[in-house]
Design a protein around this motif. Structure first.
Motif, PDB file in Angstrom:
ATOM      1  N   LEU A 103     -10.222   3.476 -13.078  1.00 34.31           N
ATOM      2  CA  LEU A 103     -10.693   2.437 -12.712  1.00 34.31           C
ATOM      3  C   LEU A 103      -9.421   1.017 -13.170  1.00 34.31           C
ATOM      4  N   ASN A 104      -8.363   1.658 -12.844  1.00 29.77           N
ATOM      5  CA  ASN A 104      -7.351  -0.295 -13.072  1.00 29.77           C
ATOM      6  C   ASN A 104      -7.362  -0.884 -11.726  1.00 29.77           C
ATOM      7  N   ILE A 105      -6.867  -1.492 -12.070  1.00 31.43           N
ATOM      8  CA  ILE A 105      -6.867  -2.133 -10.096  1.00 31.43           C
ATOM      9  C   ILE A 105      -5.310  -2.905 -10.373  1.00 31.43           C
ATOM     10  N   ALA A 106      -5.157  -2.651  -8.722  1.00 31.87           N
ATOM     11  CA  ALA A 106      -4.891  -3.180  -8.058  1.00 31.87           C
ATOM     12  C   ALA A 106      -4.811  -4.257  -7.335  1.00 31.87           C
ATOM     13  N   ASP A 107      -3.201  -5.825  -7.017  1.00 33.76           N
ATOM     14  CA  ASP A 107      -3.460  -6.396  -6.670  1.00 33.76           C
ATOM     15  C   ASP A 107      -2.716  -6.328  -5.364  1.00 33.76           C
ATOM     16  N   VAL A 108      -3.931  -6.684  -4.639  1.00 35.73           N
ATOM     17  CA  VAL A 108      -3.291  -5.681  -3.125  1.00 35.73           C
ATOM     18  C   VAL A 108      -2.741  -6.780  -2.562  1.00 35.73           C
ATOM     19  N   GLU A 109      -2.414  -8.241  -2.690  1.00 30.68           N
ATOM     20  CA  GLU A 109      -2.079  -9.052  -1.630  1.00 30.68           C
ATOM     21  C   GLU A 109       0.083  -8.736  -2.084  1.00 30.68           C
ATOM     22  N   MET A 110      -0.014  -8.266  -3.721  1.00 33.35           N
ATOM     23  CA  MET A 110       1.082  -8.996  -4.090  1.00 33.35           C
ATOM     24  C   MET A 110       1.553  -7.649  -3.184  1.00 33.35           C
ATOM     25  N   LEU A 111       1.055  -6.422  -3.980  1.00 30.95           N
ATOM     26  CA  LEU A 111       1.912  -5.371  -3.424  1.00 30.95           C
ATOM     27  C   LEU A 111       1.758  -4.946  -2.038  1.00 30.95           C
ATOM     28  N   ALA A 112       1.125  -5.491  -0.796  1.00 32.29           N
ATOM     29  CA  ALA A 112       1.132  -5.748   0.610  1.00 32.29           C
ATOM     30  C   ALA A 112       2.803  -5.963   0.420  1.00 32.29           C
ATOM     31  N   ASP A 113       3.226  -7.033  -0.074  1.00 33.26           N
ATOM     32  CA  ASP A 113       4.377  -8.340  -0.016  1.00 33.26           C
ATOM     33  C   ASP A 113       5.662  -7.480  -0.458  1.00 33.26           C
ATOM     34  N   ALA A 114       5.683  -6.625  -1.296  1.00 36.30           N
ATOM     35  CA  ALA A 114       6.366  -6.043  -2.472  1.00 36.30           C
ATOM     36  C   ALA A 114       6.526  -5.295  -0.893  1.00 36.30           C
TER      37      ALA A 114
ATOM     38  N   SER B 121      -1.795  -1.428 -11.220  1.00 38.29           N
ATOM     39  CA  SER B 121      -1.826  -2.510 -12.112  1.00 38.29           C
ATOM     40  C   SER B 121      -0.417  -3.233 -12.146  1.00 38.29           C
ATOM     41  N   ASP B 122       0.412  -3.067 -12.010  1.00 38.54           N
ATOM     42  CA  ASP B 122       1.935  -3.798 -12.331  1.00 38.54           C
ATOM     43  C   ASP B 122       2.650  -3.613 -11.929  1.00 38.54           C
ATOM     44  N   VAL B 123       2.451  -4.482 -11.119  1.00 40.48           N
ATOM     45  CA  VAL B 123       3.078  -5.003  -9.411  1.00 40.48           C
ATOM     46  C   VAL B 123       5.228  -4.174  -9.725  1.00 40.48           C
ATOM     47  N   ASP B 124       5.417  -4.940 -10.925  1.00 37.50           N
ATOM     48  CA  ASP B 124       6.661  -5.255 -11.299  1.00 37.50           C
ATOM     49  C   ASP B 124       7.233  -3.508 -11.302  1.00 37.50           C
ATOM     50  N   ALA B 125       6.245  -2.831 -11.906  1.00 38.00           N
ATOM     51  CA  ALA B 125       6.581  -1.354 -11.890  1.00 38.00           C
ATOM     52  C   ALA B 125       6.822  -0.896 -10.961  1.00 38.00           C
ATOM     53  N   VAL B 126       5.472  -1.270  -9.813  1.00 41.23           N
ATOM     54  CA  VAL B 126       5.656  -0.505  -8.510  1.00 41.23           C
ATOM     55  C   VAL B 126       7.082  -0.853  -7.327  1.00 41.23           C
ATOM     56  N   ARG B 127       7.254  -2.132  -7.880  1.00 42.62           N
ATOM     57  CA  ARG B 127       7.934  -2.839  -7.134  1.00 42.62           C
ATOM     58  C   ARG B 127       9.606  -1.970  -7.678  1.00 42.62           C
ATOM     59  N   ALA B 128       9.452  -2.235  -9.265  1.00 41.89           N
ATOM     60  CA  ALA B 128      11.018  -0.591  -9.544  1.00 41.89           C
ATOM     61  C   ALA B 128      10.778   0.738  -8.733  1.00 41.89           C
ATOM     62  N   ALA B 129       9.952   0.554  -8.526  1.00 43.01           N
ATOM     63  CA  ALA B 129       9.573   3.045  -8.101  1.00 43.01           C
ATOM     64  C   ALA B 129      10.319   2.565  -6.270  1.00 43.01           C
TER      65      ALA B 129
ATOM     66  N   PRO C  10       0.035   6.049  -7.219  1.00 42.52           N
ATOM     67  CA  PRO C  10      -0.868   5.911  -8.112  1.00 42.52           C
ATOM     68  C   PRO C  10      -0.463   6.610  -9.643  1.00 42.52           C
ATOM     69  N   ASP C  11       0.067   6.514 -11.048  1.00 39.04           N
ATOM     70  CA  ASP C  11      -0.114   6.956 -11.769  1.00 39.04           C
ATOM     71  C   ASP C  11      -1.215   7.784 -12.572  1.00 39.04           C
ATOM     72  N   ASP C  12      -2.239   7.110 -11.774  1.00 41.84           N
ATOM     73  CA  ASP C  12      -3.973   7.932 -11.887  1.00 41.84           C
ATOM     74  C   ASP C  12      -4.120   7.946 -10.624  1.00 41.84           C
ATOM     75  N   ALA C  13      -3.531   9.287 -10.070  1.00 42.91           N
ATOM     76  CA  ALA C  13      -4.152   9.293  -8.363  1.00 42.91           C
ATOM     77  C   ALA C  13      -5.011   9.999  -8.865  1.00 42.91           C
ATOM     78  N   TYR C  14      -6.484  10.211  -7.695  1.00 40.18           N
ATOM     79  CA  TYR C  14      -6.802  11.005  -7.522  1.00 40.18           C
ATOM     80  C   TYR C  14      -6.305  12.339  -7.210  1.00 40.18           C
ATOM     81  N   GLY C  15      -6.743  13.364  -7.791  1.00 39.66           N
ATOM     82  CA  GLY C  15      -6.308  14.859  -7.761  1.00 39.66           C
ATOM     83  C   GLY C  15      -5.862  15.407  -6.949  1.00 39.66           C
ATOM     84  N   GLY C  16      -7.017  15.110  -6.391  1.00 36.66           N
ATOM     85  CA  GLY C  16      -6.533  15.520  -4.267  1.00 36.66           C
ATOM     86  C   GLY C  16      -5.218  14.929  -3.519  1.00 36.66           C
ATOM     87  N   THR C  17      -5.257  13.708  -4.183  1.00 39.90           N
ATOM     88  CA  THR C  17      -4.158  13.221  -3.380  1.00 39.90           C
ATOM     89  C   THR C  17      -3.027  13.738  -4.050  1.00 39.90           C
ATOM     90  N   TYR C  18      -3.128  13.325  -5.913  1.00 41.87           N
ATOM     91  CA  TYR C  18      -1.505  14.203  -6.167  1.00 41.87           C
ATOM     92  C   TYR C  18      -1.589  15.881  -5.556  1.00 41.87           C
TER      93      TYR C  18
END
Length: 380
Positions: A152-163, A126-134, A98-106
């Protein structure tokens, strides 16, 4: 028989002790186990790094609550993350975070994993198209938090799993903020769930721990091998504390959510608050998706203070019921300045958080006391 969440939290992996009838799993404070002859293990136990009955009880309970095939408990959330990435990635592989990941993960990705020869890209989850592009042919993991920490952004788990699956990658979901009570990503297509069990799972700010829960048995076996080989396992007392915390997770989360919703209402009406970030708000860009994926919206709230960084720091310093401290998910309310505290490692990077941001972990104290404290902390 399939039992409800609250029942499984109390009973899964926790049958009464067959010898004494004790209803709470014992703390097996032992490093090794007597064998009945060379190679004659009693119920598979030989050494507590490999397996410990208290840890096994926790792992079985976590797997049940997340709907997974296997759970694994670690000494910290970072130990869980490190073991996962060491298991599924190698030189030449690519990771999306994520572009706003937890600092420890980063910090783990940018300063440790990158040294293995692994490349990474940050993207707004939160942007499936942006993740696909990455994504790249060499992408092995798409790592998301939902809600993200701290924005506190929300990710679409189902669509990101497909991607992710389209390029042969795993979708890993950090479910720490939501907990298995509010959200179960494996049912939405995720491959691995990560927890800092230090937080809501433990729930009392008295233990540090982490966990992985997987859907696939084969991946579970690979992770279990690396859990033992790397050795960052949860100790028996820590496992017991998290197991105890899980028993009350459902009732605690309901109170966390009740209080957080009242806090959000108060903050939205306050003249010193420039913006409020909470997925339960109808104006939140991820609100509709959060309603689909989550049972409720959680106990984490973030807001931006009019007046900039120093004003935000003053609010943190003036709080009294809210304890100024890192971490989250305990029964007590916590307040922090992410830019100078939990996310300081991201300063100067593309993942840097707003300097006027304050993050709240809303506890389960009297809501009147919480609101009065916020009001006085926000005074000019």
């Amino acid at each position: 028989m399939v039992h409800g969440f609250e029942t499984r939290a109390i009973h899964a992996g926790q049958e009464p002790d067959p010898r004494t009838g004790a209803v709470i799993p014992p703390i097996y404070a032992t490093s090794t186990y007597a064998q009945d002859g060379v190679g004659g293990l009693r119920e598979g136990y030989e050494y507590s790094r490999s397996a410990n009955p208290t840890r096994v009880a926790l792992e079985e309970c976590l797997a049940s609550l997340e709907g997974g095939s296997r759970g694994l408990a670690f000494a910290s959330g970072m130990a869980a993350e490190d073991t996962l990435l060491r298991t599924v990635m190698g030189p030449g592989d690519h990771l999306v975070i994520p572009d706003d990941a937890y600092g420890g993960t980063y910090r783990l990705v940018s300063r440790v994993v990158e040294r293995w020869g692994v490349s990474w890209t940050s993207a707004p989850v939160s942007d499936v198209d942006a993740v696909r592009a990455a994504l790249r042919p060499e992408t092995k993991v798409v790592w998301v938090e939902t809600p993200t920490n701290p924005l506190l952004n929300i990710a679409d788990v189902e669509m990101l799993a497909d991607a992710a699956h389209e390029v042969g990658a795993l979708l890993v979901v950090d479910n720490t903020f939501a907990t298995p009570y509010l959200q179960q990503p494996l049912f939405l297509g995720a491959d691995v769930v990560v927890h800092s069990t230090t937080k809501y799972c433990g729930g009392h700010s008295d233990v540090v721990g982490g966990a992985l829960v997987v859907a696939d048995d084969e991946l579970g076996e690979r992770l279990a091998f690396h859990q033992n080989a790397i050795g960052g396992v949860a100790g028996p007392f820590d496992a017991w504390l998290v197991l105890r915390g899980l028993k009350t997770l459902a009732v605690r989360m309901e109170k966390h959510c009740d209080n957080a919703e009242r806090v959000v209402t108060a903050l939205m009406e306050h003249p010193r608050v420039a913006d409020v970030l909470y997925p339960g708000m109808r104006t939140h860009p991820g609100h509709h998706l959060a309603r689909q994926q989550m049972h409720r919206f959680g106990g984490m709230v973030a807001f931006r203070v009019a007046g900039g960084e120093e004003a935000a720091v003053q609010v943190c310093d003036r709080a009294q019921v809210f304890t100024l401290g890192e971490s989250l998910g305990g029964v007590e309310s916590l307040i922090e300045h992410p830019g100078r505290m939990t996310h300081a490692s991201a300063a100067g990077s593309p993942l840097e958080v707003p300097e006027d941001l304050v993050r709240l972990s809303v506890g389960i104290e009297s809501i009147d006391d919480i609101l009065i404290d916020l009001e006085q902390a926000l005074q000019l």
